[in-house]
Design a protein around this motif. Structure first.
Motif, PDB file in Angstrom:
ATOM      1  N   ILE A 125       0.830  -1.205   0.000  1.00  0.00           N
ATOM      2  CA  ILE A 125       0.000   0.000   0.000  1.00  0.00           C
ATOM      3  C   ILE A 125       0.866   1.258   0.000  1.00  0.00           C
ATOM      4  O   ILE A 125       0.630   2.197  -0.775  1.00  0.00           O
ATOM      5  N   THR A 126       1.882   1.292   0.845  1.00  0.00           N
ATOM      6  CA  THR A 126       2.694   2.503   0.959  1.00  0.00           C
ATOM      7  C   THR A 126       3.545   2.749  -0.283  1.00  0.00           C
ATOM      8  O   THR A 126       3.949   3.897  -0.528  1.00  0.00           O
ATOM      9  N   THR A 127       3.798   1.724  -1.080  1.00  0.00           N
ATOM     10  CA  THR A 127       4.603   1.910  -2.286  1.00  0.00           C
ATOM     11  C   THR A 127       3.763   1.997  -3.558  1.00  0.00           C
ATOM     12  O   THR A 127       4.297   2.345  -4.619  1.00  0.00           O
ATOM     13  N   HIS A 128       2.465   1.700  -3.474  1.00  0.00           N
ATOM     14  CA  HIS A 128       1.623   1.692  -4.671  1.00  0.00           C
ATOM     15  C   HIS A 128       0.463   2.691  -4.635  1.00  0.00           C
ATOM     16  O   HIS A 128      -0.015   3.116  -5.693  1.00  0.00           O
ATOM     17  N   ILE A 129      -0.022   3.038  -3.441  1.00  0.00           N
ATOM     18  CA  ILE A 129      -1.179   3.934  -3.326  1.00  0.00           C
ATOM     19  C   ILE A 129      -0.677   5.348  -3.061  1.00  0.00           C
ATOM     20  O   ILE A 129      -0.051   5.619  -2.041  1.00  0.00           O
ATOM     21  N   LEU A 130      -0.962   6.252  -3.984  1.00  0.00           N
ATOM     22  CA  LEU A 130      -0.520   7.633  -3.860  1.00  0.00           C
ATOM     23  C   LEU A 130      -1.557   8.432  -3.080  1.00  0.00           C
ATOM     24  O   LEU A 130      -2.758   8.332  -3.354  1.00  0.00           O
ATOM     25  N   TYR A 131      -1.076   9.214  -2.105  1.00  0.00           N
ATOM     26  CA  TYR A 131      -2.005   9.998  -1.293  1.00  0.00           C
ATOM     27  C   TYR A 131      -2.772  10.979  -2.166  1.00  0.00           C
ATOM     28  O   TYR A 131      -2.216  11.652  -3.026  1.00  0.00           O
ATOM     29  N   SER A 132      -4.079  11.078  -1.908  1.00  0.00           N
ATOM     30  CA  SER A 132      -4.927  12.012  -2.639  1.00  0.00           C
ATOM     31  C   SER A 132      -6.037  12.493  -1.722  1.00  0.00           C
ATOM     32  O   SER A 132      -6.658  11.681  -1.020  1.00  0.00           O
ATOM     33  N   SER A 149      -0.797   6.022   5.328  1.00  0.00           N
ATOM     34  CA  SER A 149      -0.615   7.316   4.669  1.00  0.00           C
ATOM     35  C   SER A 149       0.666   8.001   5.149  1.00  0.00           C
ATOM     36  O   SER A 149       1.413   8.556   4.342  1.00  0.00           O
ATOM     37  N   PHE A 150       0.957   7.962   6.441  1.00  0.00           N
ATOM     38  CA  PHE A 150       2.214   8.521   6.936  1.00  0.00           C
ATOM     39  C   PHE A 150       3.399   7.715   6.412  1.00  0.00           C
ATOM     40  O   PHE A 150       4.436   8.270   6.065  1.00  0.00           O
ATOM     41  N   GLY A 151       3.226   6.393   6.366  1.00  0.00           N
ATOM     42  CA  GLY A 151       4.298   5.546   5.852  1.00  0.00           C
ATOM     43  C   GLY A 151       4.569   5.794   4.384  1.00  0.00           C
ATOM     44  O   GLY A 151       5.723   5.861   3.944  1.00  0.00           O
ATOM     45  N   GLY A 152       3.497   5.941   3.600  1.00  0.00           N
ATOM     46  CA  GLY A 152       3.655   6.178   2.169  1.00  0.00           C
ATOM     47  C   GLY A 152       4.328   7.506   1.885  1.00  0.00           C
ATOM     48  O   GLY A 152       5.163   7.622   0.979  1.00  0.00           O
ATOM     49  N   GLY A 153       3.980   8.539   2.667  1.00  0.00           N
ATOM     50  CA  GLY A 153       4.632   9.833   2.495  1.00  0.00           C
ATOM     51  C   GLY A 153       6.117   9.743   2.775  1.00  0.00           C
ATOM     52  O   GLY A 153       6.939  10.340   2.058  1.00  0.00           O
ATOM     53  N   ALA A 154       6.490   9.001   3.829  1.00  0.00           N
ATOM     54  CA  ALA A 154       7.908   8.830   4.158  1.00  0.00           C
ATOM     55  C   ALA A 154       8.633   8.060   3.058  1.00  0.00           C
ATOM     56  O   ALA A 154       9.760   8.405   2.671  1.00  0.00           O
ATOM     57  N   TYR A 155       7.986   7.019   2.526  1.00  0.00           N
ATOM     58  CA  TYR A 155       8.601   6.226   1.451  1.00  0.00           C
ATOM     59  C   TYR A 155       8.919   7.108   0.236  1.00  0.00           C
ATOM     60  O   TYR A 155      10.012   7.019  -0.336  1.00  0.00           O
ATOM     61  N   ARG A 156       8.006   7.971  -0.131  1.00  0.00           N
ATOM     62  CA  ARG A 156       8.210   8.800  -1.325  1.00  0.00           C
ATOM     63  C   ARG A 156       9.244   9.894  -1.099  1.00  0.00           C
ATOM     64  O   ARG A 156       9.788  10.438  -2.062  1.00  0.00           O
TER      65      ARG A 156
END
Length: 444
Positions: free
Chosen positions: A284-291, A365-372
């Motif tokens: 999820i954190t590497t494939h779902i872009l926050y919107s 969502s916090f994890g995905g932001g950090a990954y990017r």
């Protein structure tokens, strides 16, 4: 006739679906009215009544024409050039819909463009510095602690409601084991009638009053919070009596063929429950872009929406995590409330999963932001650990609030309050405003 969120899982007649998909919303309403005159199943009648309300909301979300959107982006961003909007839409970066035959952009266009289209220069985000400070403290001491005071105020702004008697449900903090304790309700407006039980899955304070031009509903409270640095348990097991957290819950947690196949693909050849949950978090954190999203009420199946469109905000990503975990045999549930710092308060959602009888958080969502941003430590931290910047009001979603008669304005969650007349008439969010404030913030 009342409806609730489960009715959203009832399929719409094809003619209505086609009209909505094509963006002919007024025509869709006339079709719905035609069906409502017929002898149809009660579940279908409730679904169609719900859809009339959702169409109204859809119209209120998509407010900018293509030309208006171009002008807004030009004013907001120095790097924007005419014609970029077409590329953003083609690449699925901005939310749009046809409204009565015309392509319209969603009202959070500028916020989404900044976040998803790289139109703002990266800078030092003080919020990220806070999180990193907290993570460092948790690594050094095993936990971080704070004492926090907050205030919420709901005010009716629609003069047509003056003189009406209303019921208000404001979110209220829940005690959470090994996280939130020492809750103190410091002050409320004088029209409070009930304090929700600690066991309520969506806890609220309830008020009744007759609306005047100066009527407001408020609560001020304080609490202690502890954020623990969690690690993988020595023994892994799925405990008995976890059926509630392994089942489908219409309309947003459904094991569709697509979701089952996706869960299998993500967890292929993984046998450890912990590793399965971690693989789902990583995907999820590497494939779902926050919107930023339109109202959740306007999405029929949120988890499938996220998996199909590869985008979503914090709550959308949390529901996707919960659905994929449950489809993989891992108990999972919702948790939400506010994100609180000394600078202010905002709404936030995340998920929890259960291994060997213990609940662990996952903030995709916090994890995905950090990954990017290339911040691996922060990315990995938000699987199984959180921070001290939280207030928890909900440990489940899509539940009916105590004492509420009218359909919820937000049928998924309660973070800014719900209002209805005492006769059970729903009052939408455009008729009131909620202010969230930090009163005090002390790191212990």
């Amino acid at each position: 006739m009342e409806y609730d969120i489960k009715d959203q899982a009832v399929p719409l007649p094809e003619a209505v679906s086609n009209a909505i998909a094509a963006g002919y919303l007024d025509f869709a309403i006339s079709l719905i009215d035609g069906y409502l005159e017929k002898d149809i199943p009660s579940s279908m009648r409730r679904r169609l009544l719900m859809e009339k309300d959702l169409i109204r909301r859809r119209k209120s979300h998509y407010i900018y024409t293509y030309e208006e959107a171009e002008e807004l982006l030009e004013k907001a961003f120095a790097d924007y050039r005419r014609g970029m909007l077409e590329e953003y839409i083609s690449n699925g970066l901005l939310d749009w819909s046809y409204i009565n035959g015309k392509l319209m952009l969603e009202k959070r266009l500028v916020d989404n463009a900044a976040k998803r289209c790289s139109l703002l220069q990266d800078g030092i985000d003080p919020d990220l510095k806070r999180r990193d400070m907290c993570i460092k403290l948790m690594e050094e001491k095993g936990a971080a602690r704070a004492r926090i005071g907050v205030k919420e105020t709901l005010r009716i702004k629609d003069p047509s409601l003056y003189g009406k008697k209303v019921l208000v449900n404001l979110p209220f903090i829940k005690p959470v084991d090994n996280m939130i304790s020492s809750i103190s309700l410091e002050n409320t407006s004088g029209n409070i009638i009930a304090i929700g039980d600690e066991m309520e899955e969506m806890r609220t304070l309830r008020f009744i009053d007759t609306i005047k031009d100066d009527t407001s509903f408020f609560a001020e409270f304080s609490y202690d919070i502890e954020a623990i640095k969690n690690g993988r348990p020595e023994e892994e097991a799925i405990m008995e009596n976890m059926e509630e957290y392994l089942k489908e819950e219409a309309p947003h947690i459904l094991f569709t063929p697509y979701m089952i196949e996706l869960a299998r693909e993500i967890t292929k050849d993984i046998h450890s429950p912990w590793k399965k949950a971690e693989a789902i978090y990583d995907w999820i954190t590497t494939h779902i872009l926050y919107s930023f999203m339109r109202s959740y009420a306007a999405i029929d199946n949120i988890s499938t929406y996220a998996a199909a469109n590869l985008k979503g905000d914090c709550g959308v990503q949390a529901l996707l995590f919960i659905t994929l975990c449950r489809a993989s045999g891992i108990p999972a549930r919702w948790q939400s409330g506010w994100y609180v710092t000394e600078d202010g308060v905002s709404c936030h959602d995340w998920a929890e999963f259960n291994i060997s009888g213990k609940w662990y958080p996952a903030d995709c969502s916090f994890g995905g932001g950090a990954y990017r941003r290339g911040e691996e430590k922060r990315w990995k931290h938000y699987f199984a650990s959180l921070d001290i910047f939280r207030m928890v009001a909900n440990t489940s979603c899509s539940k009916a609030l105590e004492g509420k008669k009218a359909p919820a304005d937000d049928p998924v969650d309660n973070q800014r309050g719900e209002v209805e007349t005492c006769d059970g008439e729903r009052i939408g969010r455009d008729a009131f405003e909620t202010t969230l404030e930090t009163v005090s913030f002390l790191i212990l």
